[in-house]
Design a protein around this motif. Structure first.
Motif, PDB file in Angstrom:
ATOM      1  N   ILE A  50      43.672  49.936  32.159  1.00 18.03           N
ATOM      2  CA  ILE A  50      44.750  49.465  33.034  1.00 18.03           C
ATOM      3  C   ILE A  50      44.472  48.028  33.493  1.00 18.03           C
ATOM      4  CG2 ILE A  50      46.037  49.888  35.160  1.00 18.03           C
ATOM      5  CD1 ILE A  50      45.071  52.839  34.932  1.00 18.03           C
ATOM      6  N   ALA A  51      43.216  47.780  33.912  1.00 25.05           N
ATOM      7  CA  ALA A  51      42.885  46.463  34.454  1.00 25.05           C
ATOM      8  C   ALA A  51      43.060  45.380  33.391  1.00 25.05           C
ATOM      9  CB  ALA A  51      41.455  46.455  34.994  1.00 25.05           C
ATOM     10  N   THR A  52      42.753  45.711  32.127  1.00 33.38           N
ATOM     11  CA  THR A  52      42.934  44.739  31.046  1.00 33.38           C
ATOM     12  C   THR A  52      44.394  44.314  30.966  1.00 33.38           C
ATOM     13  OG1 THR A  52      41.146  45.784  29.830  1.00 33.38           O
ATOM     14  CG2 THR A  52      42.630  44.385  28.576  1.00 33.38           C
ATOM     15  N   PHE A 109      45.639  51.907  41.269  1.00 31.33           N
ATOM     16  CA  PHE A 109      45.351  50.974  42.364  1.00 31.33           C
ATOM     17  C   PHE A 109      43.931  50.427  42.251  1.00 31.33           C
ATOM     18  CE2 PHE A 109      48.673  53.750  44.110  1.00 31.33           C
ATOM     19  CZ  PHE A 109      49.628  52.782  44.332  1.00 31.33           C
ATOM     20  N   THR A 110      42.983  51.301  41.918  1.00 36.53           N
ATOM     21  CA  THR A 110      41.604  50.840  41.775  1.00 36.53           C
ATOM     22  C   THR A 110      41.503  49.803  40.663  1.00 36.53           C
ATOM     23  OG1 THR A 110      40.911  53.029  42.475  1.00 36.53           O
ATOM     24  CG2 THR A 110      39.232  51.619  41.521  1.00 36.53           C
ATOM     25  N   ALA A 111      42.360  49.939  39.645  1.00 34.04           N
ATOM     26  CA  ALA A 111      42.317  48.990  38.528  1.00 34.04           C
ATOM     27  C   ALA A 111      42.624  47.570  39.001  1.00 34.04           C
ATOM     28  CB  ALA A 111      43.306  49.408  37.440  1.00 34.04           C
ATOM     29  N   ILE A 112      43.391  47.436  40.093  1.00 31.64           N
ATOM     30  CA  ILE A 112      43.659  46.104  40.642  1.00 31.64           C
ATOM     31  C   ILE A 112      42.330  45.472  41.071  1.00 31.64           C
ATOM     32  CG2 ILE A 112      44.800  44.831  42.496  1.00 31.64           C
ATOM     33  CD1 ILE A 112      46.911  47.090  42.541  1.00 31.64           C
ATOM     34  N   ILE A 113      41.494  46.264  41.748  1.00 27.76           N
ATOM     35  CA  ILE A 113      40.186  45.754  42.171  1.00 27.76           C
ATOM     36  C   ILE A 113      39.347  45.427  40.946  1.00 27.76           C
ATOM     37  CG2 ILE A 113      38.123  46.276  43.535  1.00 27.76           C
ATOM     38  CD1 ILE A 113      39.722  48.247  45.121  1.00 27.76           C
ATOM     39  N   VAL A 114      39.397  46.306  39.948  1.00 33.86           N
ATOM     40  CA  VAL A 114      38.608  46.088  38.737  1.00 33.86           C
ATOM     41  C   VAL A 114      38.996  44.765  38.087  1.00 33.86           C
ATOM     42  CG1 VAL A 114      38.170  46.954  36.405  1.00 33.86           C
ATOM     43  CG2 VAL A 114      38.199  48.537  38.338  1.00 33.86           C
ATOM     44  N   ALA A 115      40.294  44.494  38.033  1.00 34.08           N
ATOM     45  CA  ALA A 115      40.758  43.264  37.395  1.00 34.08           C
ATOM     46  C   ALA A 115      40.209  42.029  38.128  1.00 34.08           C
ATOM     47  CB  ALA A 115      42.286  43.225  37.372  1.00 34.08           C
ATOM     48  N   PHE A 116      40.266  42.052  39.469  1.00 36.10           N
ATOM     49  CA  PHE A 116      39.777  40.898  40.225  1.00 36.10           C
ATOM     50  C   PHE A 116      38.256  40.788  40.150  1.00 36.10           C
ATOM     51  CE2 PHE A 116      43.903  41.052  42.436  1.00 36.10           C
ATOM     52  CZ  PHE A 116      44.246  39.739  42.246  1.00 36.10           C
ATOM     53  N   LEU A 117      37.590  41.925  40.326  1.00 36.98           N
ATOM     54  CA  LEU A 117      36.129  41.914  40.304  1.00 36.98           C
ATOM     55  C   LEU A 117      35.624  41.427  38.951  1.00 36.98           C
ATOM     56  CD1 LEU A 117      33.756  42.738  42.158  1.00 36.98           C
ATOM     57  CD2 LEU A 117      33.747  44.941  41.010  1.00 36.98           C
TER      58      LEU A 117
END
Lengths: 307, 360
Positions: free
Chosen positions: B73-75, B282-290
């Protein structure tokens, strides 16, 4: 009989609208100062859990309400420090605020699930509340309902008629010009953001102390986001935001009543407030009046005074 | 002495990659005090939270199971975030993907064949894309904030899944539990390693991350996305269409979220249930930024978030840590990351303050 149910439904609509009105009015002030805080949902949840926990622990709902405002403002302070002082991206920080608020409120509230708190006492205005039909609807609510309307009136007056209100709007239209006029841009934005947090906290406290007197994880169920949409819907004007909040309170109550009438799955009706939000945003943005044109010009733009 | 803050003329790349590490350290330190405040033994709880999930081979395989959907998702989201397109409704697109894939699995429940899984993936990606198309259309056509619409649609999607699993799709032999039939073998992802829950979807995720890296660094379209995000005016002069970028972002992120939903339904879950994920969208949003919106960084960040999920479960059993602590950790991490970013854009220097000597 019929008039009685009208009274009940109207009272329920007002009750359902109040958390939205608090949060949306707060966010309106924040956005008028040029700051976009998407963390309303998180601040509402923190207000809801803090208000409930303090009210249960002390037995004093007034203290709970106060604590909720402080908790909302505290979370807003984190947002302000990150976006205004450390220049972090406002959208990302707002999302972080919501994710953090959802988690922290669930963590703090885990010991309070299933507990009950006596609902806020109804504050019947003497004389007025005994008027037929409108009396109980308008003047038999609890204190927070009056406060939410008073807050709208005060906000409208503050923004339009007072000097600090004009300074706040100037900062929201162009931080650079305001700065060159000697206005303390960052301080004004800090104060506006804190006010928004406190108002969102009050909205949350109304949910957990009055609307459904209990604490449940994620009990705001998207109201913070609907409040954000209401600010757009109200084209950044306090009384229009109030109208929008009552409209959405109406949709919420309408779908609850419709669930008993139509034999469709309950979820179909629960979708309505969210779908209505999308529909209303689209109409506002597409219509000839173009609500977005009245958005504060500096909304979401970072500003750092060059010393 | 006086602390001076001055903007860097160029963002420091070294600092950009060092900030996530610093943010993790600060989060761990804050976590120590959080556990202390909660009346837990902080060192022991931190050990369970952060180290225990990585101690066994099975533990690592479970991290892969959790990191898979987050990375996928984050990708997709990272493409949009680069272009300043804010799709925060990945959870909804994931749900629609799962509904699409689950619909195929249930429709051909009494059949078997190798064509079922590809068809499910197709339906899942399509479901996510169609759901992503709504905010994209409203944004490009009417200028409606994609943030609000994509989020509202997430609530609608969850309710929609509820209608199906409580109603027409409910397992007739399921004792009235809100869940569909278990998918048949033809509709389940093959496992990569016996004895684990690692499925072929994880390999597809790795391929997707590599493809995204190529797209963003080697293809014109990746360049276009970055320009639209960082310099809208320049993008207009160059003839890069903003609307096309919005559509592209939503199709990619909606598609990957839909595929992640397919993999969850056809992988570890094996059926449709009302709450398919613990909020991966929603967690994937954090993953994308991190992960600094970079595919390789996203893989590392995905594993870190997977640790917070699995470690949270271990600490829940061992130390009675409330489940919500995982969310607090994730939120805190994002806060610290955003705060630390300041360092990559500004230089903090200690300078001796010059006193002006004036006549007194």
């Amino acid at each position: 009989m019929i008039s009685e149910s009208i009274v009940n439904i109207s009272a329920a609509v007002i009750s359902a609208s109040t958390p939205l009105l608090f949060a949306a009015t707060g966010e309106l002030v924040v956005e008028r100062s040029g700051v976009l805080n998407l963390g309303v949902e998180g601040m509402m949840l923190m207000g809801a859990v803090t208000g409930f926990a303090v009210a249960v622990s002390t037995g004093n709902p007034m203290l709970g309400i106060l604590a909720a405002a402080v908790a909302g403002a505290a979370l807003a302070l984190v947002f302000a420090a990150l976006t205004l002082t450390l220049m972090a991206n406002q959208v990302a920080t707002g999302l972080a605020l919501t994710i953090f608020g959802i988690g922290l409120s669930a963590l703090l509230g885990s010991g309070f699930v299933g507990q009950t708190v006596p609902a806020l006492p109804k504050l019947a205005l003497p004389g007025l509340s005994s008027l037929p039909v409108v009396g109980p609807v308008l003047f038999g609510q609890d204190g927070l309902v009056y406060l939410s309307v008073a807050l709208t009136a005060a906000t409208a007056w503050f923004l339009k008629r007072t000097r600090p209100g004009m300074m706040l709007r100037a900062v929201g239209e162009s931080a650079e010009s305001a700065h060159s006029l000697g206005l303390p841009v960052i301080r004004i934005r800090y104060l506006a953001t804190l006010f928004g947090g406190a108002a969102a906290g009050l909205g949350g406290a109304f949910l957990s102390l009055s609307y459904t007197p209990m604490w449940m994880e994620g009990m705001t169920s998207g109201r913070g986001w609907i409040a954000l949409a209401l600010v757009v819907f109200g084209s950044w004007r306090p009384w229009r935001v109030l109208a929008g909040a009552y409209l959405f309170g109406g949709v919420t109550i309408l779908q609850l009543h419709a669930q008993g009438i139509f034999s469709l799955p309950a979820q179909v009706f629960s979708m309505l407030p969210y779908l209505a939000t999308i529909a209303v945003l689209t109409i506002i943005s597409a219509g000839p009046w173009r609500g977005r044109l009245t958005a504060p010009a500096a909304l979401g733009k970072p500003f750092r005074p060059s010393v | 002495m006086q602390v001076k803050v001055e903007p860097r003329s160029e963002t420091s790349r070294a600092v950009v990659y060092a900030t996530p590490v610093l943010a993790v350290l600060l989060t761990v330190i804050s976590g120590y005090f959080l556990f202390l405040f909660l009346g837990l033994a902080p060192a022991k709880t931190l050990y369970h939270f952060l180290i225990s999930p990585t101690l066994t081979f099975y533990g690592w395989s479970e991290l892969c199971v959790k990191a898979g959907p987050l990375v996928l998702i984050a990708t997709g989201l990272a493409v949009g975030f680069r272009a300043n397109v804010w799709n925060i409704g990945a959870e909804g697109q994931l749900t629609l993907g799962a509904i699409g894939a689950g619909g195929v699995a249930l429709a051909f429940w009494d059949q078997s064949g190798v064509w079922i899984l590809p068809l499910m993936c197709f339906a899942g990606v399509l479901g996510g894309m169609i759901y992503g198309a709504i905010p994209a259309y409203l944004k490009t056509r009417f200028e409606v904030s994609e943030i609000l619409t994509s989020l509202m649609l997430t609530y609608v999607a969850t309710l929609g899944l509820g209608i199906l699993v409580y109603g027409p799709w409910r397992d007739p032999q399921g004792f009235n539990f809100p869940q569909t039939r278990m998918f048949t073998d033809s509709a389940l992802l093959p496992l990569v390693l016996d004895g684990t829950r690692m499925h072929v979807g994880i390999l597809v995720t790795l391929a997707a991350a590599v493809a995204a890296w190529v797209l963003m660094t080697r293809a014109v379209i990746g360049f276009q996305v970055k320009v639209v995000g960082q310099a809208p005016a320049a993008a207009r002069f160059a003839g890069f269409s903003r609307n096309r970028t919005i559509w592209l972002s939503f199709m990619i992120s909606g598609g990957t979220a839909g595929l992640a939903g397919t993999f969850e339904a056809a992988g570890p879950v094996g059926q449709l249930v009302p709450h398919l994920t613990p909020g991966y969208g929603f967690t994937a949003i954090i993953v994308a930024f991190l992960g600094r919106l970079h595919p390789l960084g996203i893989i590392a960040a995905g594993f870190l978030m997977a640790i917070s999920y699995n470690g949270g479960e271990i600490a829940q059993v061992e130390d009675r840590l409330p489940q919500a602590a995982t969310g607090v950790f994730q939120g805190m991490l994002l806060f610290y990351l955003l705060a630390c970013d300041f360092l990559s854009r500004y230089r903090i220097r200690l300078a001796s303050s010059r006193r002006e000597v004036g006549p007194s």
